[in-house]
Enzyme design. Structure first.
Site, PDB file in Angstrom:
ATOM      1  N   HIS A   1       0.835  -1.196   0.000  1.00  0.00           N
ATOM      2  CA  HIS A   1       0.000   0.000   0.000  1.00  0.00           C
ATOM      3  C   HIS A   1       0.874   1.253   0.000  1.00  0.00           C
ATOM      4  O   HIS A   1       1.619   1.503   0.946  1.00  0.00           O
ATOM      5  CB  HIS A   1      -0.899  -0.016   1.240  1.00  0.00           C
TER       6      HIS A   1
ATOM      7  N   GLU B   1       0.589  -0.751  -4.821  1.00  0.00           N
ATOM      8  CA  GLU B   1      -0.599   0.110  -4.881  1.00  0.00           C
ATOM      9  C   GLU B   1      -0.147   1.545  -4.720  1.00  0.00           C
ATOM     10  O   GLU B   1       0.694   1.848  -3.854  1.00  0.00           O
ATOM     11  CB  GLU B   1      -1.576  -0.270  -3.764  1.00  0.00           C
TER      12      GLU B   1
ATOM     13  N   ASP C   1      -1.229   6.049  -5.730  1.00  0.00           N
ATOM     14  CA  ASP C   1      -2.245   7.064  -6.044  1.00  0.00           C
ATOM     15  C   ASP C   1      -1.628   8.081  -6.982  1.00  0.00           C
ATOM     16  O   ASP C   1      -0.433   8.379  -6.885  1.00  0.00           O
ATOM     17  CB  ASP C   1      -2.683   7.789  -4.767  1.00  0.00           C
TER      18      ASP C   1
ATOM     19  N   HIS D   1      -1.160  10.932  -2.860  1.00  0.00           N
ATOM     20  CA  HIS D   1      -2.471  10.559  -2.335  1.00  0.00           C
ATOM     21  C   HIS D   1      -3.315  11.781  -2.013  1.00  0.00           C
ATOM     22  O   HIS D   1      -4.451  11.906  -2.452  1.00  0.00           O
ATOM     23  CB  HIS D   1      -2.313   9.690  -1.087  1.00  0.00           C
TER      24      HIS D   1
END
Length: 257
Positions: A18, A45, A47, A60
């Site tokens: 993450h 993962e 953003d 993010h």
């Protein structure tokens, strides 16, 4: 149905770091990417947001206050301005194009954080030839529909919030309706363990997702006991801020790649 993405090809369960392992290293940094690779994980993962001049960067939050000490939104700054900043790892913010170009063996789950990043994101996928090793994600169903319209079903995606609600209802009722699937490139559903105290990841939910042809990835799971419980339940992947812990749990369960 057109060509299917190879994003989820290979053995599971899938272990996703993450933001590159935000509980172990500075999130969404090159250090985080290197950490993921060094652990032997195949999935990251992250953003993305776009600068004012359309450069896609790993970020993010809407503003850069938390990671770079600047209160401006990413979309308010040009790449020339953003490139002069340093994140909490002491590094320049990482462009998506660098991530995809420098780490060709890494598969990347990309959360498109706003509408402004959609076009630039699709352009990056085209330039890097990375369309078959990414999964596009968002809470916003309309944003996902726009991404799918621009990329086609050969690019993997996950479900948006409204579709997740329909899938949860389908699990409870035993009938799944109105949930997009592999025919439009949707390969997985990514959900929290529970929402507002109500369990989301249940045996009926897993059955409904699997009947629809969707893998179930659960976020954000950091404790070994919870990882083990979910894996025993039959989830297909876990997203964790502690990828070293997740790797160790998966390794202890037997052969894992």
């Amino acid at each position: 149905m057109g060509p299917v993405s190879s994003y989820l090809d290979g053995p599971g369960p899938v272990a996703l770091a993450h933001r590159g392992g935000a509980g172990e290293v500075p999130e969404n940094s090159r250090t985080a990417v290197e950490h993921t690779v060094a652990l032997g994980l195949r999935y990251l993962e992250t953003d993305v947001r776009a600068t004012a001049d359309g450069v896609v960067v790993l970020s993010h939050d809407e503003t850069l206050e938390r990671v770079a000490g600047v209160g401006s939104a990413v979309g308010e700054l040009t790449w020339a301005e953003v490139s002069r900043l340093r994140d909490t790892a002491g590094e320049p913010l990482l462009r998506l194009e660098e991530l995809l170009g420098d780490y060709p063996d890494l598969r990347v789950n990309i959360d498109a954080k706003d509408d402004a990043v959609v076009g630039p994101l699709v352009e990056v996928l085209g330039r890097t030839g990375a369309a078959d090793r990414v999964c596009l994600a968002s809470f916003d169903d309309a944003r996902l529909e726009r991404l799918r319209a621009l990329t086609g079903p050969a690019v993997a995606s996950s479900l948006g919030r409204r579709a997740v609600v329909r899938l949860i209802a389908g699990g409870a009722l035993g009938v799944v309706r109105g949930v997009p699937g592999p025919e439009v490139g949707v390969v997985c559903v990514q959900v929290p363990v529970r929402h507002r105290g109500v369990p989301v990841v249940t045996a009926p939910f897993l059955r409904a997702a699997h009947r629809r042809g969707l893998a179930v990835h659960v976020w954000t799971v950091d404790e070994p006991a919870e990882m083990t419980r979910l894996l025993d339940l039959g989830v297909d992947g876990l997203v964790s801020d502690r990828p070293r812990v997740l790797r160790d749990v998966l390794t202890a369960r037997g052969p894992w790649h």
